[in-house]
Design an enzyme around this catalytic site. Sequence first.
Site, PDB file in Angstrom:
ATOM      1  N   LYS A 271     -10.767  -2.459  18.714  1.00 35.17           N
ATOM      2  CA  LYS A 271      -9.361  -2.799  18.970  1.00 35.17           C
ATOM      3  C   LYS A 271      -8.920  -2.411  20.375  1.00 35.17           C
ATOM      4  O   LYS A 271      -7.753  -2.546  20.712  1.00 35.17           O
ATOM      5  CB  LYS A 271      -8.473  -2.157  17.906  1.00 35.17           C
ATOM      6  CG  LYS A 271      -9.064  -2.327  16.513  1.00 35.17           C
ATOM      7  CD  LYS A 271      -8.124  -2.778  15.477  1.00 35.17           C
ATOM      8  CE  LYS A 271      -8.897  -3.222  14.231  1.00 35.17           C
ATOM      9  NZ  LYS A 271      -8.125  -3.491  13.088  1.00 35.17           N
TER      10      LYS A 271
ATOM     11  N   ASN B 185       0.843  -1.195   0.000  1.00 33.05           N
ATOM     12  CA  ASN B 185       0.000   0.000   0.000  1.00 33.05           C
ATOM     13  C   ASN B 185       0.879   1.247   0.000  1.00 33.05           C
ATOM     14  O   ASN B 185       2.101   1.142  -0.035  1.00 33.05           O
ATOM     15  CB  ASN B 185      -0.956  -0.015   1.209  1.00 33.05           C
ATOM     16  CG  ASN B 185      -0.188  -0.108   2.507  1.00 33.05           C
ATOM     17  OD1 ASN B 185       0.610   0.760   2.831  1.00 33.05           O
ATOM     18  ND2 ASN B 185      -0.392  -1.199   3.242  1.00 33.05           N
TER      19      ASN B 185
ATOM     20  N   ASP C  12      -4.168  -6.211   5.243  1.00 34.65           N
ATOM     21  CA  ASP C  12      -5.200  -7.023   5.913  1.00 34.65           C
ATOM     22  C   ASP C  12      -5.242  -8.431   5.330  1.00 34.65           C
ATOM     23  O   ASP C  12      -5.636  -9.374   5.997  1.00 34.65           O
ATOM     24  CB  ASP C  12      -6.579  -6.372   5.729  1.00 34.65           C
ATOM     25  CG  ASP C  12      -6.656  -5.037   6.460  1.00 34.65           C
ATOM     26  OD1 ASP C  12      -5.930  -4.876   7.463  1.00 34.65           O
ATOM     27  OD2 ASP C  12      -7.416  -4.142   6.016  1.00 34.65           O
TER      28      ASP C  12
END
Length: 403
Positions: A342, A208, A277
């Site tokens: 999270k 990314n 991910d």
Amino acid sequence: MLKGKNIILGVTGGIAVYKAADLVSKLVKQHANVEVIMTEGATKFVTPLTFQTMSQNKVHTEMFGLVSHFDVEHISLAQKADIILIAPATANTIGKIANGLADNLLTTVVMASKAKIIYAPAMNTDMYNNLIFQENMNKLKTLGHKFIKTGVGRLACGDFGAGKMAEPLEIVDYVINSFVKKDFVNKKVVITAGPTIEPIDPVRYITNHSSGKMGYSLAQEAKNRGAEVILISGPTHLRPPDGVEIINIKTTSEMFEAVGKHFDDCDILIKSAAPSDYKPINASPIKIKKGSSDEDNLEIKLVKNPDIAEYYGKYKKEQIMVGFAAETNNVIEYANKKLKKKNFDFIVANDVTKPGAGFKNDTNIATFIDNKGNIEKHPLMEKTQLSTLILDKIYDIIDIKAR
Ligand SMILES: Cc1cc2nc3c(=O)[nH]c(=O)nc-3n(C[C@H](O)[C@H](O)[C@H](O)COP(=O)(O)O)c2cc1C
């Protein structure tokens, strides 16, 4: 980082003067107001015009020059300085200051100032090792003057050895460091930064746009404030800050393991990386050739990677965890969900579609959302400034917990 700071840069007559021009430029880039005082010796190497242009300020060279307004120059310079930095610092100037001489503008300003004095010595190895110089330097050290370590290398005179002036970047780091409060001493901070890469085959991968700039800047800030810093980084083009332990990883699984090694005894985990991910379910051990599939389309099946933040968020005890949410829409809503899922103490949310925000920029526009529901919106700022605010926020949380 140096906004509002007045730095007097004393430039003396050593061959490393040419590096001092770059130093001025780097200090100005950090928003410092730099006033240069050159010794007569220094003006033999480079003209004041160079420093005037770089600092955008008048360069001071004379003690007995006529002034246009009544202002005793050495006193006004001495009083307004936050720091007097002497770079390059010759054996001669260091010797004069150590022995109380004030026979030019620079040595007189030093004598008249209460500011912190920092030297970046530069000289030939034999001069550096000379016991007279060493004695002068040690005397000044005992008086609280600071010396930036010289490097060992090839010197301008052709010799190889000690006495090489520290690089401008190191000097700027040293100066920044000397302004920073040391509120993270005895704290272990683990920071993840950059992208991860997931192999498709030996020559291709999924990644990314993360540059790692935010994480590296946080590592520098935490280090400056006295923390022990472990920087777990995916591939970037950045130079890790000095004094930080760097762990280079490639994949999300490697990042997961590296965090695991340091999580139990860390105080703070900052998750500023952008780990993938998903990863290809079976990376091919050999290069996938064009035409190896019958169809025009090549399908690569992906499988979920471990969710580092979620895993350690469930497992955490006293650790403070900070996350990032880089979103393109519904920024606050998604960031809030991520914060809860999270178990972060707070999250730094940003809309990566906004100009000046996001991955490759040196700037960002952030909103902090904490687990008490407080929302703080911040304007566009440099990532270095944002790092200061993030560490301030962490410090407040530690402070509140300790009460
Ligand atoms: C070409 C040249 C290079 C020099 N380089 C250095 C140096 O790197 N370090 C140093 O201490 N002196 C060096 N000197 C000697 C100083 O210029 C000399 O000691 C001078 O008196 C320093 O004055 P100042 O400290 O007032 O600038 C050099 C001299 C010359 C001619």
